[in-house]
Design a protein around this motif. Structure first.
Motif, PDB file in Angstrom:
ATOM      1  N   ILE A  83       0.846  -1.203   0.000  1.00 43.57           N
ATOM      2  CA  ILE A  83       0.000   0.000   0.000  1.00 43.57           C
ATOM      3  C   ILE A  83       0.878   1.248   0.000  1.00 43.57           C
ATOM      4  CG2 ILE A  83      -1.621   1.365   1.369  1.00 43.57           C
ATOM      5  CD1 ILE A  83      -2.866  -1.289   2.300  1.00 43.57           C
ATOM      6  N   LYS A  84       1.925   1.243   0.825  1.00 49.36           N
ATOM      7  CA  LYS A  84       2.817   2.411   0.898  1.00 49.36           C
ATOM      8  C   LYS A  84       3.583   2.608  -0.410  1.00 49.36           C
ATOM      9  CE  LYS A  84       3.594   2.666   5.855  1.00 49.36           C
ATOM     10  NZ  LYS A  84       4.591   2.579   6.940  1.00 49.36           N
ATOM     11  N   THR A  85       3.969   1.498  -1.029  1.00 51.38           N
ATOM     12  CA  THR A  85       4.764   1.590  -2.260  1.00 51.38           C
ATOM     13  C   THR A  85       3.933   2.040  -3.447  1.00 51.38           C
ATOM     14  OG1 THR A  85       6.208  -0.179  -1.465  1.00 51.38           O
ATOM     15  CG2 THR A  85       6.296   0.318  -3.819  1.00 51.38           C
ATOM     16  N   HIS A  86       2.722   1.454  -3.605  1.00 47.21           N
ATOM     17  CA  HIS A  86       1.928   1.689  -4.819  1.00 47.21           C
ATOM     18  C   HIS A  86       0.761   2.661  -4.636  1.00 47.21           C
ATOM     19  CE1 HIS A  86       4.126  -1.515  -6.851  1.00 47.21           C
ATOM     20  NE2 HIS A  86       3.922  -2.290  -5.792  1.00 47.21           N
ATOM     21  N   GLN A  87       0.345   2.881  -3.381  1.00 50.57           N
ATOM     22  CA  GLN A  87      -0.755   3.812  -3.068  1.00 50.57           C
ATOM     23  C   GLN A  87      -1.989   3.577  -3.964  1.00 50.57           C
ATOM     24  OE1 GLN A  87       0.547   7.897  -2.838  1.00 50.57           O
ATOM     25  NE2 GLN A  87       2.476   7.333  -1.867  1.00 50.57           N
ATOM     26  N   PRO A  88      -2.584   2.370  -3.903  1.00 45.88           N
ATOM     27  CA  PRO A  88      -3.739   2.077  -4.756  1.00 45.88           C
ATOM     28  C   PRO A  88      -4.927   2.998  -4.469  1.00 45.88           C
ATOM     29  CG  PRO A  88      -2.874   0.086  -3.710  1.00 45.88           C
ATOM     30  CD  PRO A  88      -2.244   1.249  -3.028  1.00 45.88           C
ATOM     31  N   ILE A  92      -6.935   2.703   1.980  1.00 45.57           N
ATOM     32  CA  ILE A  92      -6.630   3.783   2.911  1.00 45.57           C
ATOM     33  C   ILE A  92      -5.116   3.966   2.939  1.00 45.57           C
ATOM     34  CG2 ILE A  92      -6.505   4.336   5.365  1.00 45.57           C
ATOM     35  CD1 ILE A  92      -9.203   3.153   5.741  1.00 45.57           C
ATOM     36  N   LEU A  93      -4.674   5.211   2.825  1.00 44.41           N
ATOM     37  CA  LEU A  93      -3.251   5.510   2.897  1.00 44.41           C
ATOM     38  C   LEU A  93      -2.985   6.275   4.175  1.00 44.41           C
ATOM     39  CD1 LEU A  93      -0.479   5.408   1.524  1.00 44.41           C
ATOM     40  CD2 LEU A  93      -1.021   7.594   0.444  1.00 44.41           C
ATOM     41  N   LEU A  94      -2.133   5.728   5.020  1.00 41.93           N
ATOM     42  CA  LEU A  94      -1.844   6.345   6.311  1.00 41.93           C
ATOM     43  C   LEU A  94      -0.785   7.419   6.123  1.00 41.93           C
ATOM     44  CD1 LEU A  94      -2.506   6.172   9.327  1.00 41.93           C
ATOM     45  CD2 LEU A  94      -0.590   4.624   9.567  1.00 41.93           C
ATOM     46  N   LYS A  95      -1.236   8.666   6.112  1.00 44.66           N
ATOM     47  CA  LYS A  95      -0.286   9.772   5.979  1.00 44.66           C
ATOM     48  C   LYS A  95      -0.878  11.011   6.615  1.00 44.66           C
ATOM     49  CE  LYS A  95      -1.919  11.221   1.416  1.00 44.66           C
ATOM     50  NZ  LYS A  95      -1.552  11.481   0.026  1.00 44.66           N
ATOM     51  N   ASN A 284      -2.122  11.955  16.977  1.00 42.26           N
ATOM     52  CA  ASN A 284      -3.478  11.767  16.455  1.00 42.26           C
ATOM     53  C   ASN A 284      -3.438  11.424  14.970  1.00 42.26           C
ATOM     54  OD1 ASN A 284      -4.818  12.395  18.894  1.00 42.26           O
ATOM     55  ND2 ASN A 284      -4.602  14.583  18.487  1.00 42.26           N
ATOM     56  N   PHE A 285      -4.350  10.557  14.561  1.00 40.96           N
ATOM     57  CA  PHE A 285      -4.479  10.174  13.156  1.00 40.96           C
ATOM     58  C   PHE A 285      -5.908  10.449  12.693  1.00 40.96           C
ATOM     59  CE2 PHE A 285      -1.339   7.451  15.117  1.00 40.96           C
ATOM     60  CZ  PHE A 285      -0.296   7.406  14.205  1.00 40.96           C
ATOM     61  N   GLU A 286      -6.042  10.861  11.454  1.00 38.51           N
ATOM     62  CA  GLU A 286      -7.360  11.061  10.848  1.00 38.51           C
ATOM     63  C   GLU A 286      -7.321  10.439   9.459  1.00 38.51           C
ATOM     64  OE1 GLU A 286      -9.871  14.770   9.012  1.00 38.51           O
ATOM     65  OE2 GLU A 286      -8.845  15.108  10.914  1.00 38.51           O
ATOM     66  N   LEU A 287      -8.147   9.412   9.228  1.00 41.26           N
ATOM     67  CA  LEU A 287      -8.106   8.676   7.966  1.00 41.26           C
ATOM     68  C   LEU A 287      -9.444   8.727   7.259  1.00 41.26           C
ATOM     69  CD1 LEU A 287      -6.016   7.118  10.018  1.00 41.26           C
ATOM     70  CD2 LEU A 287      -5.910   5.490   8.150  1.00 41.26           C
ATOM     71  N   LYS A 288      -9.420   8.996   5.971  1.00 41.50           N
ATOM     72  CA  LYS A 288     -10.617   8.975   5.138  1.00 41.50           C
ATOM     73  C   LYS A 288     -10.902   7.536   4.704  1.00 41.50           C
ATOM     74  CE  LYS A 288     -11.211  13.451   5.041  1.00 41.50           C
ATOM     75  NZ  LYS A 288     -12.360  14.072   5.713  1.00 41.50           N
ATOM     76  N   LYS A 289     -12.120   7.073   4.943  1.00 39.47           N
ATOM     77  CA  LYS A 289     -12.482   5.716   4.532  1.00 39.47           C
ATOM     78  C   LYS A 289     -12.662   5.656   3.013  1.00 39.47           C
ATOM     79  CE  LYS A 289     -14.803   4.434   8.830  1.00 39.47           C
ATOM     80  NZ  LYS A 289     -16.045   3.905   9.429  1.00 39.47           N
ATOM     81  N   LYS A 290     -12.273   4.517   2.430  1.00 42.53           N
ATOM     82  CA  LYS A 290     -12.410   4.337   0.992  1.00 42.53           C
ATOM     83  C   LYS A 290     -13.522   3.354   0.638  1.00 42.53           C
ATOM     84  CE  LYS A 290      -8.891   6.932  -0.358  1.00 42.53           C
ATOM     85  NZ  LYS A 290      -7.724   6.364  -1.032  1.00 42.53           N
ATOM     86  N   LEU A 291     -13.602   2.231   1.388  1.00 44.41           N
ATOM     87  CA  LEU A 291     -14.573   1.178   1.073  1.00 44.41           C
ATOM     88  C   LEU A 291     -15.388   0.789   2.302  1.00 44.41           C
ATOM     89  CD1 LEU A 291     -12.306  -1.137  -1.105  1.00 44.41           C
ATOM     90  CD2 LEU A 291     -14.083   0.405  -1.931  1.00 44.41           C
ATOM     91  N   THR A 300      -5.888  -1.778  13.194  1.00 41.78           N
ATOM     92  CA  THR A 300      -4.754  -2.690  13.033  1.00 41.78           C
ATOM     93  C   THR A 300      -3.695  -2.080  12.122  1.00 41.78           C
ATOM     94  OG1 THR A 300      -6.229  -4.597  13.331  1.00 41.78           O
ATOM     95  CG2 THR A 300      -4.065  -5.025  12.360  1.00 41.78           C
ATOM     96  N   LEU A 301      -4.127  -1.458  11.039  1.00 41.38           N
ATOM     97  CA  LEU A 301      -3.210  -0.793  10.114  1.00 41.38           C
ATOM     98  C   LEU A 301      -2.448   0.331  10.820  1.00 41.38           C
ATOM     99  CD1 LEU A 301      -2.150  -0.023   7.249  1.00 41.38           C
ATOM    100  CD2 LEU A 301      -4.202   1.372   7.006  1.00 41.38           C
ATOM    101  N   VAL A 302      -3.157   1.142  11.598  1.00 40.76           N
ATOM    102  CA  VAL A 302      -2.534   2.275  12.289  1.00 40.76           C
ATOM    103  C   VAL A 302      -1.560   1.792  13.354  1.00 40.76           C
ATOM    104  CG1 VAL A 302      -2.981   4.235  13.812  1.00 40.76           C
ATOM    105  CG2 VAL A 302      -4.435   3.861  11.826  1.00 40.76           C
ATOM    106  N   VAL A 303      -1.961   0.759  14.117  1.00 43.03           N
ATOM    107  CA  VAL A 303      -1.092   0.223  15.172  1.00 43.03           C
ATOM    108  C   VAL A 303       0.231  -0.263  14.577  1.00 43.03           C
ATOM    109  CG1 VAL A 303      -0.807  -1.684  16.802  1.00 43.03           C
ATOM    110  CG2 VAL A 303      -2.922  -0.371  16.785  1.00 43.03           C
TER     111      VAL A 303
END
Length: 594
Positions: A83-88, A92-95, A284-291, A300-303
């Motif tokens: 996910i980090k390499t290709h950013q589909p 969700i991209l954690l950034k 703090n993290f704020e992530l936009k949902k995709k699906l 789990t992804l954030v941890v």
């Protein structure tokens, strides 16, 4: 070549990572699975249960690739890296929206302690990122107070020092540096300070405290009282710094605390890093949902990412919901009582305020946007004052049955739902939109006149020229025509019709004014459809119940008011129905509905 569905059926029942590609060979989505075949097949076999975004993803899949791994944890790691390499597009991209600073201890002879926003691990050891910049500089001030670390950028190689290429600077003369550039401090002595700086940046001050305490006692015994006083001052500075950090509990050693709260579009996550019982870092993290991803998957992804980013070695992870899988050599706990529960509550409090602040910002922006829309609408429609009070009408008579209508009310560009109204069409037989519109507009404003209530600044009619003319005639019959602005909006091209003007008005698609008109129209349509469905459902229930011999209209009305649907009546026990209509009728109804 197999189509995606056939490929899914041939996948093995093993853990792994799958990748979806479109017809242009663009990577759309990367996912992990404990059982590849079951997981990937579910995209094609359960399409009816998917949300709109997932259905769109599935429609674009042209081919599938997969990689087998040994465990589900390995699948998680591989998925995260891909996910980090290709950013589909659909992952969700954690950034973060902004780059936070790091503290770097450089990889060189006589290392420096630097602040940088560029993460290049080849330069040295990095600590951070620090979301609280003030806290970061507090740590740096402590390091400067305790140690004499050089700030110059000289190349202090053995040859350069031996050849006396450098001279000590002002920092040496004021006591902030011991002059390694002239060989006045050995590399071994300098490295002892750097080792302790590493410990402080890791959050482990106990080792540093022990060192200063030991040195203070040693120099005092040797009657070196000035040096002992220096160590005592450094120890006091260290204790003062430690007292500023939020202490959780000395019995709770090293743990990571994560909490998540989400809505339909966004997930909010707080992270507390606990070292030796003290909170040494928060993020703090704020992530936009995709699906419409579940919270367990997002957390789990954030941890996984946060523990890697912040270099956490804690063997316990406290969360408010269970992680999707177990991470290697770590225990996931959800405490119910005690000090760990207090830590989790603190994290949840941070998460709640993060979500609340975001909602407030959105609300303030919406208020700003609606204010702009109202003023723009006044200008476009050439009105003498802003349309603060807007009412919008819509009809609904699917296949000519159960004709109903709705009116929605907007105040200052925002919906005021307590003023919404439903209408049953009373005077029109059959599907006649024009006559129905005339009826509901006439009824609405005759009542407003009779009750001496406020009239709107703007009326919006969902429909083209025909519906608009019908509404205008109703206003003329009430002698209200001309006292308020009235327009119609046609669905096909989003054209705006004005009375006595055959050429429609076209407003720019991105205009806030058009968006406000569309919002009112869509809300009126939703409200009408909702009422229409309710009425059809009620009529259907009523007809089924009235077919039961011995059940009259009054009994049916009681049942409808209480249970709302046939399904709920069928699921209820005879005793529950008997509370409404008596046991004899309850048994009759249950028997008839079997």
């Amino acid at each position: 070549m197999l189509n995606p569905k056939e490929t899914a059926l041939k996948l093995p029942h093993n853990p792994g990572v799958y990748r979806f590609y479109d017809h242009e060979d663009t990577l759309l989505y990367v996912g992990k699975a404990k059982d590849l075949k079951n997981r990937v097949s579910s995209y094609f076999n359960q399409s009816a249960t998917h949300n709109r975004k997932t259905q769109k993803l599935v429609s674009q899949i042209a081919r599938i690739e997969y990689t087998l791994v040994n465990t589900e944890f390995d699948a998680l790691l591989l998925e995260n890296n891909l996910i980090k390499t290709h950013q589909p597009k659909y992952n969700i991209l954690l950034k973060d929206d902004k780059t936070f600073p790091y503290i770097c201890i450089t990889k060189e002879r006589f290392p420096k302690v630097l602040v940088t926003r560029t993460l290049d691990r080849s330069l040295g050891k990095f600590y951070g990122p620090y979301s609280n910049v003030k806290a970061m500089y507090t740590v740096l001030e402590l390091v400067k107070e305790l140690y004499t670390i050089r700030t110059c950028h000289l190349n202090l190689s053995e040859e350069n020092i031996r050849d006396a290429k450098f001279k000590v600077c002002l920092e040496y003369h004021i006591g902030n540096c011991k002059g390694p550039c002239e060989g006045l401090q050995t590399e071994i002595d300098y490295q002892k300070d750097i080792d302790q700086v590493h410990q402080i940046l890791k959050g482990d001050v106990s080792i540093v405290k022990s060192y200063f305490t030991e040195k203070m006692m040693e120099t005092a015994q040797n009657l070196e009282f000035e040096k002992a006083a220096e160590y005592k001052e450094k120890l006091a500075s260290l204790e003062k710094f430690q007292s500023k950090s939020l202490v959780a509990n000395p019995n709770i050693r090293d743990v990571d605390v994560f909490s998540i709260i989400s809505d339909e579009k966004t997930a909010f996550i707080n992270y507390l890093k606990i070292k030796d019982g003290a909170i040494i870092h928060t993020h703090n993290f704020e992530l936009k949902k995709k699906l419409d991803e579940p919270d367990e998957e997002i957390l789990t992804l954030v941890v996984l990412d946060a523990r890697n980013e912040f270099n956490s070695q804690a063997t316990e992870i406290i969360t408010n919901i269970p992680l999707q899988i177990n991470l290697d050599q770590t225990e996931n706990t959800i405490p119910k009582i005690g000090d760990k529960k207090k830590l989790l509550d603190l994290s949840l409090k941070n998460t709640f305020y993060l979500k609340r602040d975001k909602e407030r910002k959105l609300l303030n922006q919406q208020k700003k946007d609606t204010g702009v829309a109202v003023l723009e609408l006044q200008k476009i429609l050439n009105m003498s004052k802003p349309p603060i009070h807007i009412e919008c009408f819509d009809n609904s008579n699917i296949q000519g049955t159960n004709p109903v209508a709705s009116m929605v009310y907007f105040q200052n560009g925002r919906p005021l739902k307590k003023e919404y109204r439903h209408f049953n069409i009373k005077t029109v037989i059959g599907p006649d939109d024009f006559s129905s519109m005339n009826e509901i507009v006439s009824r609405r404003y005759r009542r407003q006149l009779d009750e001496n209530k406020e009239l709107p600044d703007l009326i919006i009619i969902d429909g083209g020229k025909g519906q608009l003319n019908a509404a205008c005639q109703a206003l003329k019959d009430l002698n209200l025509y001309g006292q308020m602005k009235i327009i119609g909006i046609a669905k096909r091209l989003e054209e705006i019709y004005l009375p006595q003007d055959d050429i429609p008005l076209h407003i720019h698609k991105k205009s806030p004014a058009l968006k406000l008109i569309q919002q009112a129209r869509d809300e009126a349509h939703r409200f009408a459809i909702e009422f229409h469905r309710l009425k059809r459902s009620k009529n259907s229930i009523q007809s089924q119940l009235e077919e039961i011999k011995g059940i009259g209209a009054a009994t049916v009305e009681k049942l409808l008011q209480h249970f709302k649907s046939i399904k709920k009546i069928k699921e209820s026990t005879p005793e529950e129905i008997a509370e409404i209509v008596g046991m004899a009728k309850a048994q009759l109804i249950k028997e008839s509905l079997k």
